[in-house]
Design an enzyme around this catalytic site. Structure first.
Site, PDB file in Angstrom:
ATOM      1  N   GLU A 101       0.767  -1.218   0.720  1.00 35.61           N
ATOM      2  CA  GLU A 101       0.055   0.032  -0.044  1.00 35.61           C
ATOM      3  C   GLU A 101       1.158   1.023  -0.045  1.00 35.61           C
ATOM      4  O   GLU A 101       2.148   1.097   1.009  1.00 35.61           O
ATOM      5  CB  GLU A 101      -1.180  -0.033   1.132  1.00 35.61           C
ATOM      6  CG  GLU A 101      -1.950   1.336   1.766  1.00 35.61           C
ATOM      7  CD  GLU A 101      -1.412   1.366   2.888  1.00 35.61           C
ATOM      8  OE1 GLU A 101      -1.944   2.418   3.766  1.00 35.61           O
ATOM      9  OE2 GLU A 101      -1.755   0.529   3.490  1.00 35.61           O
ATOM     10  N   THR A 123      -4.508   5.851   2.289  1.00 28.60           N
ATOM     11  CA  THR A 123      -5.194   6.983   2.926  1.00 28.60           C
ATOM     12  C   THR A 123      -5.977   7.542   2.366  1.00 28.60           C
ATOM     13  O   THR A 123      -5.908   9.000   2.448  1.00 28.60           O
ATOM     14  CB  THR A 123      -3.949   7.905   3.321  1.00 28.60           C
ATOM     15  OG1 THR A 123      -3.010   7.420   4.343  1.00 28.60           O
ATOM     16  CG2 THR A 123      -4.552   9.216   4.622  1.00 28.60           C
ATOM     17  N   LYS A 165      -9.464  -2.049   8.417  1.00 29.69           N
ATOM     18  CA  LYS A 165      -8.407  -2.156   8.837  1.00 29.69           C
ATOM     19  C   LYS A 165      -8.728  -1.778  10.730  1.00 29.69           C
ATOM     20  O   LYS A 165      -9.301  -0.631  11.008  1.00 29.69           O
ATOM     21  CB  LYS A 165      -7.579  -1.138   8.554  1.00 29.69           C
ATOM     22  CG  LYS A 165      -6.040  -0.576   8.884  1.00 29.69           C
ATOM     23  CD  LYS A 165      -5.994   1.006   8.025  1.00 29.69           C
ATOM     24  CE  LYS A 165      -5.132   2.040   8.554  1.00 29.69           C
ATOM     25  NZ  LYS A 165      -4.536   2.804   7.269  1.00 29.69           N
TER      26      LYS A 165
END
Length: 210
Positions: free
Chosen positions: A40, A69, A128
């Site tokens: 990521e 993000t 997450k």
């Protein structure tokens, strides 16, 4: 891509965030070269979209590459244009829905049972747990698995090697690891040290039982 299956198989997401786009790209390529399949690139890093674009060109179309993000709908659209094929969010918001509308599977940031339920209703395919250490660590994750036995949990935040083992033993599908794995490599630090850390994390995640 089938993110849920990929998380179940590989059990590790490397999180790259840096202030030097060239170093960040080298970091992504080094991690991939060492065999880390799920990487990521956080949009909060400098030049992140360019890093994703260039990494996608190096990887070709078939290797997974995520954008992290992802907060807003525009973040999701920009990540999709850059070549990301999954999205990671720190929280629940427009980025989740927009990514799903674009066909990107979402690893959505949650902390509470209410947020877990909301993430599922928004179409997130994995959760997450962030920030995992502050949420209560492996014991909290184990407690969450009671009411959510089929959820795909990926603890993120302060996951060093010892914590990674504990989270996987407590029922995490995978762990997300940033600075304990990447260190200063995305800011120009040693690629050799990065390779050593990558091998250590791969060893412990490949050896973990589900």
């Amino acid at each position: 891509m089938d993110l849920r299956a990929a998380l179940t198989t590989h059990r590790l997401v490397a999180i790259v965030r840096g202030g030097d786009p060239e170093a960040a790209l080298r970091t992504v390529l080094t991690l991939a070269d060492e065999g880390i399949e799920l990487i990521e690139v956080s949009l909060s890093g400098k030049g992140a979209l360019s890093v994703i674009e260039r990494a996608r060109a190096e990887f070709g179309p078939d290797r997974p590459l995520g954008a992290g993000t992802v907060l807003t709908a525009e973040d999701a659209r920009a990540a999709h244009r850059a070549g990301a094929d999954f999205a990671v969010t720190p929280a629940l918001g427009d980025g989740v829905s927009a990514a799903r509308d674009l066909g990107l599977p979402v690893l959505a940031g949650v902390m509470t049972p209410t947020e877990i339920h909301t993430a599922h209703t928004l179409g997130a395919c994995a959760l997450k747990l962030f920030p995992a250490a502050q949420a209560g660590g492996p014991a909290y994750l184990k407690a969450l698995r009671g009411p959510f036995p089929d959820a795909v949990f990926v603890p993120v935040g302060g996951v060093d090697e010892e914590a990674a083992r504990a989270y996987l033993a407590a029922g995490a599908t995978a762990v997300g690891v940033g600075s304990p794995l990447v260190g200063d490599a995305a800011d120009g630090g040693s690629p050799d040290a990065l390779r050593e850390r990558a091998r250590a994390y791969l060893g412990l995640t490949r050896g973990a039982t589900s």
